[in-house]
Design a protein around this motif. Structure first.
Motif, PDB file in Angstrom:
ATOM      1  N   GLU A 198      -2.848  34.698  22.206  1.00  0.00           N
ATOM      2  CA  GLU A 198      -2.669  33.256  21.964  1.00  0.00           C
ATOM      3  C   GLU A 198      -3.407  32.974  20.656  1.00  0.00           C
ATOM      4  O   GLU A 198      -4.613  33.198  20.557  1.00  0.00           O
ATOM      5  CB  GLU A 198      -3.293  32.467  23.132  1.00  0.00           C
ATOM      6  N   SER A 199      -2.659  32.508  19.652  1.00  0.00           N
ATOM      7  CA  SER A 199      -3.244  32.406  18.302  1.00  0.00           C
ATOM      8  C   SER A 199      -2.776  31.128  17.641  1.00  0.00           C
ATOM      9  O   SER A 199      -2.198  31.127  16.553  1.00  0.00           O
ATOM     10  CB  SER A 199      -2.812  33.646  17.496  1.00  0.00           C
ATOM     11  N   HIS A 237      -4.327  29.078  13.546  1.00  0.00           N
ATOM     12  CA  HIS A 237      -3.721  29.472  12.258  1.00  0.00           C
ATOM     13  C   HIS A 237      -3.043  30.838  12.308  1.00  0.00           C
ATOM     14  O   HIS A 237      -2.767  31.413  11.251  1.00  0.00           O
ATOM     15  CB  HIS A 237      -4.788  29.501  11.154  1.00  0.00           C
ATOM     16  N   GLY A 238      -2.830  31.373  13.506  1.00  0.00           N
ATOM     17  CA  GLY A 238      -2.236  32.715  13.578  1.00  0.00           C
ATOM     18  C   GLY A 238      -3.215  33.798  13.146  1.00  0.00           C
ATOM     19  O   GLY A 238      -2.806  34.929  12.848  1.00  0.00           O
ATOM     20  N   ASN A 239      -4.509  33.488  13.138  1.00  0.00           N
ATOM     21  CA  ASN A 239      -5.514  34.458  12.670  1.00  0.00           C
ATOM     22  C   ASN A 239      -5.587  35.687  13.576  1.00  0.00           C
ATOM     23  O   ASN A 239      -5.572  36.824  13.101  1.00  0.00           O
ATOM     24  CB  ASN A 239      -6.908  33.812  12.632  1.00  0.00           C
ATOM     25  N   ILE A 294     -11.171  31.446  19.202  1.00  0.00           N
ATOM     26  CA  ILE A 294     -12.256  30.932  20.047  1.00  0.00           C
ATOM     27  C   ILE A 294     -12.313  29.416  19.910  1.00  0.00           C
ATOM     28  O   ILE A 294     -12.307  28.889  18.789  1.00  0.00           O
ATOM     29  CB  ILE A 294     -13.612  31.552  19.631  1.00  0.00           C
ATOM     30  N   ALA A 295     -12.317  28.718  21.038  1.00  0.00           N
ATOM     31  CA  ALA A 295     -12.497  27.260  21.028  1.00  0.00           C
ATOM     32  C   ALA A 295     -13.650  26.918  21.962  1.00  0.00           C
ATOM     33  O   ALA A 295     -13.634  27.312  23.133  1.00  0.00           O
ATOM     34  CB  ALA A 295     -11.219  26.547  21.476  1.00  0.00           C
ATOM     35  N   PHE A 296     -14.639  26.239  21.407  1.00  0.00           N
ATOM     36  CA  PHE A 296     -15.821  25.826  22.176  1.00  0.00           C
ATOM     37  C   PHE A 296     -16.454  27.035  22.881  1.00  0.00           C
ATOM     38  O   PHE A 296     -16.732  27.009  24.082  1.00  0.00           O
ATOM     39  CB  PHE A 296     -15.444  24.710  23.172  1.00  0.00           C
ATOM     40  N   TYR A 329      -9.062  31.049  24.480  1.00  0.00           N
ATOM     41  CA  TYR A 329      -8.207  29.909  24.795  1.00  0.00           C
ATOM     42  C   TYR A 329      -7.868  29.890  26.295  1.00  0.00           C
ATOM     43  O   TYR A 329      -7.759  30.954  26.932  1.00  0.00           O
ATOM     44  CB  TYR A 329      -6.923  29.953  23.983  1.00  0.00           C
ATOM     45  N   LYS A 374     -17.473  31.197  13.445  1.00  0.00           N
ATOM     46  CA  LYS A 374     -18.798  31.764  13.194  1.00  0.00           C
ATOM     47  C   LYS A 374     -18.983  32.966  14.117  1.00  0.00           C
ATOM     48  O   LYS A 374     -19.135  32.793  15.335  1.00  0.00           O
ATOM     49  CB  LYS A 374     -19.868  30.701  13.470  1.00  0.00           C
ATOM     50  N   GLY A 424     -12.204  34.005  11.265  1.00  0.00           N
ATOM     51  CA  GLY A 424     -10.840  33.539  11.028  1.00  0.00           C
ATOM     52  C   GLY A 424     -10.871  32.186  10.335  1.00  0.00           C
ATOM     53  O   GLY A 424     -11.816  31.410  10.510  1.00  0.00           O
ATOM     54  N   PHE A 425      -9.847  31.928   9.542  1.00  0.00           N
ATOM     55  CA  PHE A 425      -9.713  30.637   8.840  1.00  0.00           C
ATOM     56  C   PHE A 425      -9.837  29.501   9.859  1.00  0.00           C
ATOM     57  O   PHE A 425      -9.200  29.527  10.913  1.00  0.00           O
ATOM     58  CB  PHE A 425      -8.355  30.592   8.128  1.00  0.00           C
ATOM     59  N   ASP A 426     -10.659  28.521   9.549  1.00  0.00           N
ATOM     60  CA  ASP A 426     -11.012  27.485  10.526  1.00  0.00           C
ATOM     61  C   ASP A 426     -10.987  26.117   9.852  1.00  0.00           C
ATOM     62  O   ASP A 426     -11.761  25.857   8.926  1.00  0.00           O
ATOM     63  CB  ASP A 426     -12.417  27.799  11.075  1.00  0.00           C
ATOM     64  N   TYR A 434     -10.995  23.297  11.901  1.00  0.00           N
ATOM     65  CA  TYR A 434     -11.255  22.364  12.995  1.00  0.00           C
ATOM     66  C   TYR A 434     -12.295  21.314  12.598  1.00  0.00           C
ATOM     67  O   TYR A 434     -13.310  21.624  11.985  1.00  0.00           O
ATOM     68  CB  TYR A 434     -11.735  23.115  14.241  1.00  0.00           C
TER      69      TYR A 434
HETATM   70  C1  LIG Z   1     -10.473  23.197  18.898  1.00  0.00           C
HETATM   71  C2  LIG Z   1     -11.189  24.332  18.175  1.00  0.00           C
HETATM   72  C3  LIG Z   1     -12.450  24.728  18.609  1.00  0.00           C
HETATM   73  C4  LIG Z   1     -13.113  25.787  17.968  1.00  0.00           C
HETATM   74  N1  LIG Z   1     -14.336  26.183  18.447  1.00  0.00           N
HETATM   75  C5  LIG Z   1     -14.953  27.242  17.875  1.00  0.00           C
HETATM   76  C6  LIG Z   1     -16.194  27.720  18.407  1.00  0.00           C
HETATM   77  O1  LIG Z   1     -16.729  27.220  19.393  1.00  0.00           O
HETATM   78  N2  LIG Z   1     -16.813  28.774  17.764  1.00  0.00           N
HETATM   79  C7  LIG Z   1     -16.243  29.386  16.679  1.00  0.00           C
HETATM   80  O2  LIG Z   1     -16.847  30.336  16.145  1.00  0.00           O
HETATM   81  N3  LIG Z   1     -15.042  28.971  16.174  1.00  0.00           N
HETATM   82  C8  LIG Z   1     -14.380  27.931  16.741  1.00  0.00           C
HETATM   83  N4  LIG Z   1     -13.152  27.521  16.256  1.00  0.00           N
HETATM   84  C9  LIG Z   1     -12.537  28.268  15.141  1.00  0.00           C
HETATM   85  C10 LIG Z   1     -11.461  29.248  15.630  1.00  0.00           C
HETATM   86  O3  LIG Z   1     -11.954  30.088  16.652  1.00  0.00           O
HETATM   87  C11 LIG Z   1     -10.963  30.124  14.463  1.00  0.00           C
HETATM   88  O4  LIG Z   1     -10.381  29.346  13.449  1.00  0.00           O
HETATM   89  C12 LIG Z   1      -9.977  31.178  14.958  1.00  0.00           C
HETATM   90  O5  LIG Z   1      -9.782  32.129  13.941  1.00  0.00           O
HETATM   91  C13 LIG Z   1      -8.632  30.594  15.333  1.00  0.00           C
HETATM   92  O6  LIG Z   1      -7.818  31.645  15.793  1.00  0.00           O
HETATM   93  P1  LIG Z   1      -6.224  31.559  15.872  1.00  0.00           P
HETATM   94  O7  LIG Z   1      -5.689  31.190  14.509  1.00  0.00           O
HETATM   95  O8  LIG Z   1      -5.834  32.939  16.282  1.00  0.00           O
HETATM   96  O9  LIG Z   1      -5.888  30.542  16.911  1.00  0.00           O
HETATM   97  C14 LIG Z   1     -12.491  26.456  16.869  1.00  0.00           C
HETATM   98  C15 LIG Z   1     -11.222  26.034  16.441  1.00  0.00           C
HETATM   99  C16 LIG Z   1     -10.579  24.997  17.084  1.00  0.00           C
HETATM  100  C17 LIG Z   1      -9.190  24.559  16.604  1.00  0.00           C
END
Ligand SMILES: Cc1cc2nc3c(=O)[nH]c(=O)nc-3n(C[C@H](O)[C@H](O)[C@H](O)COP(=O)(O)O)c2cc1C
Length: 147
Positions: free
Chosen positions: A8-9, A12-14, A53-55, A59, A83, A111-113, A115
């Motif tokens: 599940e990505s 940003h598809g990271n 990673i979210a919070f 996911y 981070k 990963g690009f973030d 948020y």
């Molecule tokens: C709603 C939300 C919450 C996030 N919470 C965290 C977090 O708690 N710690 C962290 O290191 N990154 C956090 N991030 C950053 C994402 O983990 C990061 O951009 C990740 O590469 C996204 O992966 P994806 O593109 O595969 O979905 C968060 C991003 C979003 C959108």
């Protein structure tokens, strides 16, 4: 040994970049994206869970999938995060171990973030995961299969 990576990505598809690097390199890996349909657990011995990673957690769809894994599988984790300060797979490891599976390891990188406030500054970790980080995921997977 056949491998299924449940991915599940959505941000940003990271994390999918890491999965794509592995599937491009290894022929016995199937990618299962975005919780589509019933997971065919019985066809695979090695299961990867991959997510942003979210919070501080993987996911929700990935946690839900992990909660239904049958006993006896070998498991690994892939993730990207804003981070990379800790191993974010610990919660999931506890879930699959409690269901009788064995955890082989985890690989995480930046990963690009964009948020929240990061959006205002154009995001952080632009270009990540980069080539070296994708290669790192491939190396991690190869080693896991060898050991
Ligand atoms: C709603 C939300 C919450 C996030 N919470 C965290 C977090 O708690 N710690 C962290 O290191 N990154 C956090 N991030 C950053 C994402 O983990 C990061 O951009 C990740 O590469 C996204 O992966 P994806 O593109 O595969 O979905 C968060 C991003 C979003 C959108």
């Amino acid at each position: 040994m056949k491998t299924l990576i449940i991915c599940e990505s959505t941000h940003h598809g990271n994390t999918k970049k890491l999965c794509d690097a592995i599937t491009a390199d290894e022929k016995d890996v199937t990618l299962w994206e975005n919780g589509r349909g019933e997971i065919p657990w019985e066809d695979y011995d090695l299961i990867g869970f991959a997510s942003g990673i979210a919070f501080n957690k993987f996911y929700p769809a990935i946690i839900k999938a992990a909660e239904s894994i049958p006993a006896g599988k070998l498991v690994f984790f892939l993730y990207t995060c804003g981070k990379n300060s800790q191993d974010f797979s610990e919660q999931l490891a506890g879930i699959v171990e409690a269901r009788g599976c064995t955890v082989l390891g985890s690989y995480g990188c930046k990963g690009f973030d964009t948020y929240g406030p990061f959006k205002l500054i154009g995001g952080i970790n632009k270009g990540h995961p980069d080539r070296a980080e994708c290669d790192g995921a491939v190396k991690f997977y190869r080693k896991l299969k060898k050991d």
